[in-house]
Enzyme design. Structure first.
Site, PDB file in Angstrom:
ATOM      1  N   VAL A   1       0.903  -1.571   0.199  1.00 37.55           N
ATOM      2  CA  VAL A   1      -0.701   0.068   0.286  1.00 37.55           C
ATOM      3  C   VAL A   1       1.171   1.283  -0.010  1.00 37.55           C
ATOM      4  CG1 VAL A   1      -1.588   0.933   0.822  1.00 37.55           C
ATOM      5  CG2 VAL A   1      -1.628  -1.202   1.116  1.00 37.55           C
ATOM      6  N   VAL A   2       0.473   1.921  -0.917  1.00 36.93           N
ATOM      7  CA  VAL A   2       1.097   3.434  -0.912  1.00 36.93           C
ATOM      8  C   VAL A   2       0.416   4.538   0.001  1.00 36.93           C
ATOM      9  CG1 VAL A   2       2.454   5.123  -2.338  1.00 36.93           C
ATOM     10  CG2 VAL A   2       3.356   2.380  -2.614  1.00 36.93           C
ATOM     11  N   LYS A  17       5.364   3.678   0.299  1.00 36.59           N
ATOM     12  CA  LYS A  17       5.400   2.085   0.410  1.00 36.59           C
ATOM     13  C   LYS A  17       5.298   1.725   1.674  1.00 36.59           C
ATOM     14  CE  LYS A  17       5.679  -1.303  -2.775  1.00 36.59           C
ATOM     15  NZ  LYS A  17       6.564  -1.403  -3.658  1.00 36.59           N
ATOM     16  N   ASP A 111       8.158  -5.689 -14.834  1.00 37.01           N
ATOM     17  CA  ASP A 111       6.799  -5.629 -14.600  1.00 37.01           C
ATOM     18  C   ASP A 111       6.331  -4.243 -14.883  1.00 37.01           C
ATOM     19  OD1 ASP A 111       4.316  -6.733 -13.584  1.00 37.01           O
ATOM     20  OD2 ASP A 111       4.483  -4.812 -11.779  1.00 37.01           O
TER      21      ASP A 111
END
Length: 148
Positions: A1-2, A17, A111
């Protein structure tokens, strides 16, 4: 989660983060270790800047420069963007500069997607982000077979 946060010392807006360290026996997740070790070695205008790593009880925080727009949000909110070849080329060039820098430092991102390409609205600078799946590459330790 940021999370969006403010640095109390510099008053600068930052991105935090959060990484949970729930399993005491497992320690820091390998994705976090990779992201930290790779990003602290790389400094380039087209790669998100890792400013600090903070460890508190059962949590690890990665402190990044704050960029509130990713390429996916930009394309969704500005459909005319894809019709402007000059801007598309400018963004693509910056993305390729970041990738070339990674490869010159023997890092594969693994990614790349619009959500992991952040945009600095002030400068229109594109930055590669989320190196959790990235890998350093080198001479393979073992030989792989050519058969599947």
């Amino acid at each position: 989660v940021v999370y969006k946060a403010r640095d109390r010392v510099t008053n600068e807006t930052i991105a935090l983060k959060k990484i949970r360290l729930e399993q005491e026996d497992e320690g820091v997740p390998s994705t976090a270790i990779r992201e930290i070790s790779l990003l602290k070695e790389m400094q380039h205008r087209n790669i998100v800047r890792l400013q600090d790593v903070v460890h508190s009880e059962k949590r690890l925080y990665l402190v990044f420069e704050y960029l509130d727009l990713d390429l996916k949000k930009h394309m969704d909110s500005s459909p005319e963007f894809v019709k402007d070849p000059r801007q598309v080329k400018m963004f693509l060039y910056q993305m390729l500069c970041g990738i070339a820098y990674c490869h010159s430092h023997r890092v594969l991102h693994r990614d790349l997607k619009p959500q992991n390409l952040l945009i600095d609205r002030r400068t229109n600078c594109v930055k590669l982000a989320d190196f959790g799946l990235a890998r350093a590459f080198g001479i393979p330790v073992r030989t792989f077979t050519h058969e599947v």
